[in-house]
Design a protein around this motif. Structure first.
Motif, mmCIF file in Angstrom:
data_model
loop_
_atom_site.group_PDB
_atom_site.id
_atom_site.type_symbol
_atom_site.label_atom_id
_atom_site.label_comp_id
_atom_site.label_asym_id
_atom_site.label_seq_id
_atom_site.Cartn_x
_atom_site.Cartn_y
_atom_site.Cartn_z
ATOM 1 N N ALA A 9 -94.951 22.775 -6.723
ATOM 2 C CA ALA A 9 -96.027 22.500 -5.766
ATOM 3 C C ALA A 9 -95.527 21.581 -4.656
ATOM 4 C CB ALA A 9 -97.233 21.887 -6.473
ATOM 5 N N ALA A 10 -94.739 20.581 -5.021
ATOM 6 C CA ALA A 10 -94.193 19.662 -4.019
ATOM 7 C C ALA A 10 -93.260 20.393 -3.056
ATOM 8 C CB ALA A 10 -93.459 18.513 -4.705
ATOM 9 N N GLN A 15 -92.517 22.771 2.467
ATOM 10 C CA GLN A 15 -92.246 23.911 3.345
ATOM 11 C C GLN A 15 -93.385 24.172 4.326
ATOM 12 O OE1 GLN A 15 -89.350 25.831 3.486
ATOM 13 N NE2 GLN A 15 -88.613 24.124 2.248
ATOM 14 N N VAL A 16 -94.639 24.219 3.827
ATOM 15 C CA VAL A 16 -95.747 24.590 4.710
ATOM 16 C C VAL A 16 -96.169 23.452 5.637
ATOM 17 C CG1 VAL A 16 -96.627 26.401 3.198
ATOM 18 C CG2 VAL A 16 -97.562 24.074 3.019
ATOM 19 N N LEU A 17 -95.775 22.223 5.331
ATOM 20 C CA LEU A 17 -96.110 21.110 6.217
ATOM 21 C C LEU A 17 -95.133 20.973 7.388
ATOM 22 C CD1 LEU A 17 -97.414 18.471 3.671
ATOM 23 C CD2 LEU A 17 -98.735 19.699 5.414
ATOM 24 N N SER A 78 -108.935 26.394 1.581
ATOM 25 C CA SER A 78 -108.939 26.542 0.121
ATOM 26 C C SER A 78 -107.782 27.433 -0.330
ATOM 27 C CB SER A 78 -110.274 27.115 -0.366
ATOM 28 O OG SER A 78 -110.519 28.389 0.205
ATOM 29 N N GLY A 79 -107.445 28.431 0.447
ATOM 30 C CA GLY A 79 -106.392 29.378 0.065
ATOM 31 C C GLY A 79 -105.011 28.769 0.000
ATOM 32 N N MET A 84 -100.535 26.926 -3.418
ATOM 33 C CA MET A 84 -99.708 25.828 -3.916
ATOM 34 C C MET A 84 -99.807 25.728 -5.442
ATOM 35 S SD MET A 84 -99.948 21.756 -3.040
ATOM 36 C CE MET A 84 -101.632 21.664 -3.623
ATOM 37 N N HIS A 85 -101.013 25.811 -5.985
ATOM 38 C CA HIS A 85 -101.182 25.683 -7.432
ATOM 39 C C HIS A 85 -100.676 26.922 -8.180
ATOM 40 C CE1 HIS A 85 -103.017 21.791 -7.324
ATOM 41 N NE2 HIS A 85 -103.911 22.206 -6.436
#
Length: 164
Positions: A9-10, A15-17, A78-79, A84-85
């Motif tokens: 998750a980290a 990556q997405v940040l 929310s997606g 991530m989870h």
């Protein structure tokens, strides 16, 4: 309820940040979100914040943000948490099965959608992986304008099912 932060998750969050990597992902997988200019402002195991701005491509004839663009930003808040989870567990399919929205004010300027349902999503994904059965979660994304006024509240029902 706190959520355990996994290495997967980290890594996904890192990556997405990165704005360029997120834009490339949006261009490839969600081109309408890229065209609308969605921006991921915050992503933690507990919540996500996504913004959308009033501009030519997001406008409606009433000089506000088109409701479908607002729904897209709310769904993405929310997606992205769900993605991530899901990265942290085994293969899990995810799908929006219901969407409800309440609009309380004209959406102009920059609208920030916050979804604080990361713990519920993590629990549903974990339960689905453990039992092999589907789980649903109702996530709430609240859109707030620059003045701090609520412009829209969306409730999205996500379905998670382990593919094992």
């Amino acid at each position: 309820m706190t959520v355990a932060d996994t290495p997967q998750a980290a890594a996904f969050r890192r990556q997405v940040l990165i704005p360029l990597k997120l834009r490339l992902f949006l261009m490839q997988k969600l081109p309408m979100a890229w065209l609308a200019g969605l921006r991921l402002r915050q992503l933690t195991p507990e919540q996500a914040v996504v913004t959308i701005r009033f501009k030519f491509l997001t406008q409606n004839p009433f000089r506000s943000i088109y409701f479908a663009c607002l729904a897209m930003a709310a769904e993405f808040a929310s997606g992205i948490q769900a993605m991530m989870h899901v990265q942290a567990g085994g293969p899990v399919s995810m799908l929006v099965v219901k969407l409800e929205g309440d609009f309380t004010k004209k959406a102009v300027g920059l609208i920030a959608f916050t979804c604080p349902d990361g713990p519920l999503i993590a629990q549903a994904v974990a339960e689905s992986c453990a039992t092999g059965e589907g789980r649903t979660v109702v996530c709430t994304s609240t859109g707030v304008d620059e003045a701090g006024d609520v412009v829209a509240i969306f409730r999205l029902t996500w379905s998670f099912r382990a593919k094992c």
